[in-house]
Every structure is written in C-alpha cells, then in structure tokens.
Scaffold this motif. Structure first.
Motif, mmCIF file in Angstrom:
data_model
loop_
_atom_site.group_PDB
_atom_site.id
_atom_site.type_symbol
_atom_site.label_atom_id
_atom_site.label_comp_id
_atom_site.label_asym_id
_atom_site.label_seq_id
_atom_site.Cartn_x
_atom_site.Cartn_y
_atom_site.Cartn_z
ATOM 1 N N MET A 29 0.846 -1.205 0.000
ATOM 2 C CA MET A 29 0.000 0.000 0.000
ATOM 3 C C MET A 29 0.881 1.255 0.000
ATOM 4 O O MET A 29 0.593 2.224 -0.714
ATOM 5 N N ALA A 30 1.967 1.228 0.764
ATOM 6 C CA ALA A 30 2.849 2.395 0.834
ATOM 7 C C ALA A 30 3.528 2.637 -0.515
ATOM 8 O O ALA A 30 3.709 3.786 -0.926
ATOM 9 N N GLU A 31 3.860 1.567 -1.225
ATOM 10 C CA GLU A 31 4.425 1.720 -2.583
ATOM 11 C C GLU A 31 3.404 2.397 -3.495
ATOM 12 O O GLU A 31 3.730 3.306 -4.245
ATOM 13 N N ARG A 32 2.169 1.921 -3.385
ATOM 14 C CA ARG A 32 1.103 2.471 -4.235
ATOM 15 C C ARG A 32 0.888 3.958 -3.941
ATOM 16 O O ARG A 32 0.782 4.777 -4.854
ATOM 17 N N LEU A 33 0.853 4.302 -2.664
ATOM 18 C CA LEU A 33 0.649 5.708 -2.284
ATOM 19 C C LEU A 33 1.853 6.558 -2.695
ATOM 20 O O LEU A 33 1.698 7.702 -3.139
ATOM 21 N N SER A 34 3.056 5.983 -2.564
ATOM 22 C CA SER A 34 4.269 6.719 -2.951
ATOM 23 C C SER A 34 4.220 7.099 -4.416
ATOM 24 O O SER A 34 4.588 8.214 -4.788
ATOM 25 N N ARG A 35 3.794 6.145 -5.246
ATOM 26 C CA ARG A 35 3.732 6.428 -6.688
ATOM 27 C C ARG A 35 2.710 7.516 -6.958
ATOM 28 O O ARG A 35 2.943 8.440 -7.735
ATOM 29 N N ALA A 36 1.565 7.431 -6.301
ATOM 30 C CA ALA A 36 0.506 8.418 -6.536
ATOM 31 C C ALA A 36 0.914 9.804 -6.036
ATOM 32 O O ALA A 36 0.548 10.817 -6.636
ATOM 33 N N GLU A 37 1.681 9.851 -4.949
ATOM 34 C CA GLU A 37 1.974 11.141 -4.310
ATOM 35 C C GLU A 37 3.375 11.664 -4.626
ATOM 36 O O GLU A 37 3.716 12.779 -4.223
#
Ligand code: ADP
Ligand code: NI
Length: 217
Positions: A29-37
């Motif tokens: 989830m943190a990888e996904r959020l990192s990419r988005a943000e």
C-alpha cells in the motif's frame, strides 16, 4: 535496502494483528501511495518493512505498556540495520522519522515529511475496511474481550471504560476506527479509505443490531 525475505525474520509469522502479513500489506500500500503522491520510494519501502520490527510478539505485543513505545524500538532497530548496509545518516534519519511518527495513539511526533505521511496512511488503511474488522476482532479475542459490548456514555466521550465495562472490538471501532479516515494525510489514501470506511461501518452497525440484545426489536 532490506529485502522482503530479510524482513520476514523480524516479525511473528502467525499473528492476526501485527504479523508479517500486516507488514506486507502496508509495504505494498505504501508503494502504491508513494507512486501516486511522488514520495521517495526507497525511504518509504525501508520504513514500511521496519515499522513494527521489535522483539515482542503475540499477546505480549498487544500489551499497551509494551506497544506504547514500540515505534522507538523499531526506529532504533532500523538505524542499526540501515547503517550496517551503509545508508547515509540523513536517509536513516528520514526512515526513523517515518517509523516514529506512524502511531495514531501517540502523536508526540506527527508525520512531517511526505514519506512519513505515506507510511502513516498505509498503516491506518490496514486498520479499517474488512482487514481492519478482522484485526480488531482478533485483537479483542486475544485479549479475552467480546466482539460486541455496548459502550458507556463516558467511554464514548473519553475513550475510557467504566469499572467492569469490557473493551470490545466495537469499542475500538467507536473510539478509534471510525475517525481514521479523517486523520489521513494524502489524497490517494483518503480516496481508498472511503470504500473501506463504508464497509467497516456497515459491519459494525450490523454487529450492534445482531448483538444488541435489546428486547425492542
Ligand atoms: P497504532 O500503531 O496506530 O497506534 P495500534 O497498535 O493501537 O495502532 O493498533 C493496531 C491494530 O490493533 C489496529 O488494527 C487496531 O484496531 C487494533 N487494536 C488495537 N487496540 C485494540 C483494542 N483494544 N481492541 C481491538 N482492536 C485493537
Ligand atoms: Ni503497522
């Protein structure tokens, strides 16, 4: 960068609340959020793998006195591991800040960087939705507490149970879980939280209805 296989050894395997499966969900989830943000993904990955690392497990890990400072123990542990890998000091500090700032119950060090906000959000998304329900019920069961007990007025106001009042999974929902979606920092996480919140709220409302034991219905 620590690997997933290395990190597996730092956590209990069979722990329904804080086991390695939680760490993996937070990591992805943190990888996904990192990419988005647009966060620094290496800092976030290391912080996610290390965020709950320590040496307590199972029922011991639920002990509020031990859990109280687990973020500090994990931050120390992280510095040790990353300096052995030759990470520069300022990047180790960035990871440590993410880890120390990830607790909801302890806000002495709020998340100041985007990376810390991403880790906080990823960890909180794992406390709501269907997974959040499963973890809260598992926590309660392990503590010998029921899934449902009616919260007192005073609990609803202060978060403190009255003498003899159990702290059920439903209590946890009323005191903490219901507020989490409004405490998230990043737009990407807030978006994901909407559906998770809805599912969790429906579950706990249904639980109250079925377990309420009121003679009115
Ligand atoms: P944080 O690290 O954000 O302060 P906690 O360690 O308090 O979080 O909680 C981690 C997980 O354990 C969450 O899914 C939370 O709902 C659950 N949990 C913690 N305390 C309780 C409790 N008293 N009853 C039920 N679930 C709990
Ligand atoms: Ni966590």
């Amino acid at each position: 960068m620590p690997t997933i296989d290395q990190a597996r050894g730092w956590y209990p395997a069979n722990d329904a609340v804080h086991g390695f499966d939680h760490v993996l969900r937070v990591y992805f989830m943190a990888e996904r959020l990192s990419r988005a943000e647009g966060a620094d993904i290496e800092i976030v990955r290391a912080a996610a793998l290390l965020h709950d690392a320590g040496d307590v497990s199972g029922a011991e890990a639920d002990d509020p006195n031990l859990r109280h400072s687990h973020q500090n123990a994990a931050a120390e542990f992280a510095a040790l591991k990353l300096s052995l890998e030759g990470w520069p000091e300022e990047r180790i500090s960035a990871v440590q800040h993410c880890i120390r700032a990830h607790r909801f119950r302890d806000n002495t060090e709020p998340p100041r960087t985007l990376e810390a906000q991403v880790l906080f959000d990823a960890d909180k998304l794992d406390a709501i939705g269907a997974i959040g329900v499963a973890r809260a019920v598992a926590f309660a069961a392990r503590a010998g507490q029921p899934a449902y007990a009616p919260p007192s007025e005073s609990f609803l106001h202060s978060g403190r149970t009255e003498i003899g009042e159990p702290h059920s999974a439903y209590h946890e929902y009323c005191y903490k879980l219901v507020r989490l979606k409004d405490r998230l920092f990043t737009p990407a996480a807030r978006h994901i939280a909407e559906e998770r919140h809805r599912q969790m709220a429906a579950f706990f409302e249904q639980l109250r209805e079925e377990a309420g034991m009121s003679s009115a219905g």
